[in-house]
Structure formats: structure tokens, C-alpha cells
Write a protein that holds these residues in place. Structure first.
Motif, PDB file in Angstrom:
ATOM      1  N   CYS A 177       0.828  -1.206   0.000  1.00 30.43           N
ATOM      2  CA  CYS A 177       0.000   0.000   0.000  1.00 30.43           C
ATOM      3  C   CYS A 177       0.859   1.252   0.000  1.00 30.43           C
ATOM      4  N   GLU A 178       2.199   1.061   0.008  1.00 32.67           N
ATOM      5  CA  GLU A 178       3.133   2.185   0.078  1.00 32.67           C
ATOM      6  C   GLU A 178       2.823   3.076   1.283  1.00 32.67           C
ATOM      7  N   CYS A 179       2.531   2.417   2.398  1.00 31.99           N
ATOM      8  CA  CYS A 179       2.209   3.121   3.638  1.00 31.99           C
ATOM      9  C   CYS A 179       2.751   2.310   4.803  1.00 31.99           C
ATOM     10  N   SER A 180       2.932   2.974   5.941  1.00 32.33           N
ATOM     11  CA  SER A 180       3.486   2.276   7.093  1.00 32.33           C
ATOM     12  C   SER A 180       2.466   1.865   8.147  1.00 32.33           C
ATOM     13  N   VAL A 181       1.240   2.321   8.004  1.00 26.91           N
ATOM     14  CA  VAL A 181       0.175   1.941   8.945  1.00 26.91           C
ATOM     15  C   VAL A 181      -1.057   1.560   8.136  1.00 26.91           C
ATOM     16  N   ILE A 182      -1.629   0.386   8.449  1.00 28.16           N
ATOM     17  CA  ILE A 182      -2.817  -0.043   7.707  1.00 28.16           C
ATOM     18  C   ILE A 182      -3.789  -0.748   8.650  1.00 28.16           C
ATOM     19  N   LEU A 183      -5.060  -0.403   8.496  1.00 27.83           N
ATOM     20  CA  LEU A 183      -6.146  -1.061   9.230  1.00 27.83           C
ATOM     21  C   LEU A 183      -6.837  -2.020   8.283  1.00 27.83           C
ATOM     22  N   LEU A 184      -7.008  -3.268   8.700  1.00 26.89           N
ATOM     23  CA  LEU A 184      -7.644  -4.296   7.886  1.00 26.89           C
ATOM     24  C   LEU A 184      -8.866  -4.848   8.600  1.00 26.89           C
ATOM     25  N   GLU A 185      -9.958  -4.954   7.866  1.00 23.97           N
ATOM     26  CA  GLU A 185     -11.165  -5.619   8.356  1.00 23.97           C
ATOM     27  C   GLU A 185     -11.604  -6.599   7.273  1.00 23.97           C
ATOM     28  N   ALA A 186     -11.761  -7.867   7.628  1.00 28.68           N
ATOM     29  CA  ALA A 186     -12.027  -8.906   6.628  1.00 28.68           C
ATOM     30  C   ALA A 186     -13.423  -9.495   6.804  1.00 28.68           C
ATOM     31  N   ARG A 187     -13.958  -9.986   5.689  1.00 29.87           N
ATOM     32  CA  ARG A 187     -15.197 -10.774   5.734  1.00 29.87           C
ATOM     33  C   ARG A 187     -15.075 -11.901   4.716  1.00 29.87           C
ATOM     34  N   GLN A 188     -15.818 -12.945   4.937  1.00 32.26           N
ATOM     35  CA  GLN A 188     -15.741 -14.122   4.081  1.00 32.26           C
ATOM     36  C   GLN A 188     -16.467 -13.884   2.764  1.00 32.26           C
ATOM     37  N   ALA A 189     -15.802 -14.205   1.657  1.00 34.75           N
ATOM     38  CA  ALA A 189     -16.436 -14.182   0.341  1.00 34.75           C
ATOM     39  C   ALA A 189     -17.167 -15.509   0.136  1.00 34.75           C
ATOM     40  N   PRO A 190     -18.145 -15.573  -0.789  1.00 36.40           N
ATOM     41  CA  PRO A 190     -18.883 -16.826  -1.030  1.00 36.40           C
ATOM     42  C   PRO A 190     -17.969 -18.014  -1.323  1.00 36.40           C
ATOM     43  N   GLY A 191     -16.850 -17.783  -1.970  1.00 36.47           N
ATOM     44  CA  GLY A 191     -15.946 -18.888  -2.297  1.00 36.47           C
ATOM     45  C   GLY A 191     -15.036 -19.302  -1.168  1.00 36.47           C
ATOM     46  N   GLY A 192     -15.137 -18.633  -0.027  1.00 31.14           N
ATOM     47  CA  GLY A 192     -14.322 -18.997   1.120  1.00 31.14           C
ATOM     48  C   GLY A 192     -13.120 -18.098   1.345  1.00 31.14           C
ATOM     49  N   LYS A 193     -12.772 -17.296   0.335  1.00 31.62           N
ATOM     50  CA  LYS A 193     -11.645 -16.396   0.525  1.00 31.62           C
ATOM     51  C   LYS A 193     -12.068 -15.163   1.319  1.00 31.62           C
ATOM     52  N   LEU A 194     -11.075 -14.408   1.743  1.00 30.03           N
ATOM     53  CA  LEU A 194     -11.341 -13.208   2.529  1.00 30.03           C
ATOM     54  C   LEU A 194     -11.356 -11.970   1.641  1.00 30.03           C
ATOM     55  N   ILE A 195     -12.345 -11.123   1.868  1.00 26.97           N
ATOM     56  CA  ILE A 195     -12.393  -9.809   1.230  1.00 26.97           C
ATOM     57  C   ILE A 195     -11.970  -8.798   2.286  1.00 26.97           C
ATOM     58  N   LEU A 196     -10.962  -8.022   1.953  1.00 27.43           N
ATOM     59  CA  LEU A 196     -10.409  -7.092   2.930  1.00 27.43           C
ATOM     60  C   LEU A 196     -10.815  -5.659   2.631  1.00 27.43           C
ATOM     61  N   GLY A 197     -11.323  -5.003   3.655  1.00 26.52           N
ATOM     62  CA  GLY A 197     -11.460  -3.560   3.605  1.00 26.52           C
ATOM     63  C   GLY A 197     -10.269  -2.974   4.343  1.00 26.52           C
ATOM     64  N   TYR A 198      -9.767  -1.845   3.885  1.00 22.19           N
ATOM     65  CA  TYR A 198      -8.570  -1.312   4.528  1.00 22.19           C
ATOM     66  C   TYR A 198      -8.535   0.205   4.446  1.00 22.19           C
ATOM     67  N   ARG A 199      -7.814   0.783   5.411  1.00 25.25           N
ATOM     68  CA  ARG A 199      -7.505   2.214   5.413  1.00 25.25           C
ATOM     69  C   ARG A 199      -6.033   2.338   5.768  1.00 25.25           C
ATOM     70  N   GLU A 200      -5.320   3.227   5.068  1.00 27.73           N
ATOM     71  CA  GLU A 200      -3.883   3.316   5.289  1.00 27.73           C
ATOM     72  C   GLU A 200      -3.451   4.739   5.626  1.00 27.73           C
ATOM     73  N   ALA A 201      -2.273   4.838   6.233  1.00 27.54           N
ATOM     74  CA  ALA A 201      -1.695   6.145   6.572  1.00 27.54           C
ATOM     75  C   ALA A 201      -0.182   6.049   6.490  1.00 27.54           C
TER      76      ALA A 201
END
Length: 220
Positions: A177-201
Motif C-alpha cells: 500500500c506504500e504506507c506504514s500503517v494499515i487497518l484491515l477488516e475482513a469478511r468471508q467471500a462466497p468462495g471462502g476467501k477473505l475480502i479485505l477492507g482497509y484504510r492506510e496512513a
């Protein structure tokens, strides 16, 4: 009839008293103007000190995974929460039961070397990864979990993540993300993988950590 006042030695007329006062006033005025012009040079302006932000999370239990007392104190002075627990990296799995886990810059490489732990944290809680200033927190966090992909090469991957921001490095695409701080929140996709929401600074200096945390977490 009045006579002009003269200097006995030269015979020249002496200046009238009101002329002397006008000269004095003019000199003082010019001196004041010079002071105003030179003041910014002689006394450099310094901006007022910026107060660190305070983030209120009264219902949250937050785990700080670190062995760096400076990191722990910066977080402790920034976030006011129901609980702030400092956890050593050897017990980092305990942070999965908290509302938020914050991984310190001193232990991020150690945590990323354990892909199963990273997956468990992503599946269980909000996660903030903090890297040293100038380093990429996302690249470090996923270095043991997501395999780099050579640019132009297409092949299926076994990565558990459905989508990640990528950056180019030495001819490969890697999480970044070319950043040194990142917040990640994940949820399960229908196929079993994780979808990540993120905010960076971006973290320019270590003592700017409170501002970077406020940028990704936001204030109430």
C-alpha cells in the motif's frame, strides 16, 4: 522685530526647536519600521505545538502486540478504550479475542513469519499493522502468506485473500500500500476467501504514530 538665533562661531542659523522634534519623531518612526521588517529574521517564527489526537473507543477491548515500551505508550496515550492490553509476540494469538489488535513495528516481521496466525487474526478481529517509517506495512504483513506474482505471468494462486492492493517490486507484484500503517477488516467471500477492507496512513516519524492511528481509525 525678532532676530534669528545664530551660532556665534559660524553665524549659521540654528534649527528651530520644533524642527528638532520633527526629526526625532521621523527617526523613531523609521526605526520602528525597520524593527517590523527585521523581526521575522531576527526572531524566527515557530508554529504552536500540535496536540496529539485522542481516540475514544469506550466499548472496545484492544490488544497491543509489542515489546517496545515507546510504541505501547504512544498507543496508550492516543486511544481511550474499555481495555488496553500489552501482549508479547509469543502470546500474539490471544489478541484474536479482542475488538482490535495492533501489531507494533518491532514485532511485525515476527508475526508475518507465521501465516496461520495472520489468517486467524484476519478472521477474528480488526487488525492494524504498523511498520517502521518508510516501510510498507502490507508488504511485511503478507510476506509469508501471499506469494509474489511475476509480472505478465498468469497462474492460479492458493492465497486466502480475494483482493489485495499490489505494488511492483523487482519484476513481481507483491501486496503493498506504500504506507506504514494499515487497518484491515475482513469478511468471508462466497468462495471462502477473505475480502479485505482497509484504510492506510503514512508514518514519517515514530512520534507521529498517534496521528497515523487517528487517520486509519478515525475519531468519534
Amino acid at each position: 522685530m525678532t532676530r534669528a538665533v545664530t551660532d556665534k562661531g559660524t553665524g549659521a542659523a540654528l534649527p528651530k526647536p520644533h524642527s528638532v522634534w520633527a526629526f526625532v519623531i521621523l527617526a523613531l518612526y523609521l526605526a520602528f519600521l525597520a524593527f517590523l521588517l527585521l523581526y521575522p529574521i531576527l526572531v524566527p517564527w515557530s508554529p504552536p505545538k500540535e496536540s496529539p489526537p485522542i481516540i475514544e473507543k469506550p466499548q472496545w477491548r484492544i490488544a497491543i502486540v509489542t515489546e517496545d515500551p515507546v510504541f505501547a505508550e504512544l498507543i496508550n496515550s492516543t486511544i481511550k478504550a474499555k481495555e488496553l492490553a500489552v501482549i508479547p509476540p509469543a502470546r500474539a494469538e490471544e489478541s484474536a479475542s479482542f475488538d482490535l489488535a495492533i501489531i507494533g513495528w518491532d514485532v511485525l516481521p515476527m508475526i508475518s513469519a507465521n501465516p496461520e496466525l495472520v489468517k486467524r487474526l484476519l478472521n477474528s478481529t480488526r487488525l492494524i499493522a504498523v511498520a517502521e517509517p518508510g516501510q510498507d506495512a502490507l508488504t511485511l504483513l503478507f510476506s509469508g502468506l501471499v506469494e509474489p506474482v511475476k509480472i505478465g505471468e498468469k497462474k492460479p494462486t492458493k492465497d486466502p485473500i480475494a483482493f489485495l492492493p499490489l505494488v511492483e517490486k523487482d519484476g513481481y507484484l507483491v501486496p503493498g500500500c506504500e504506507c506504514s500503517v494499515i487497518l484491515l477488516e475482513a469478511r468471508q467471500a462466497p468462495g471462502g476467501k477473505l475480502i479485505l477492507g482497509y484504510r492506510e496512513a503514512t508514518l514519517t516519524r515514530k512520534n507521529r504514530l498517534p496521528w497515523a492511528i487517528a487517520a486509519v481509525l478515525g475519531t468519534p
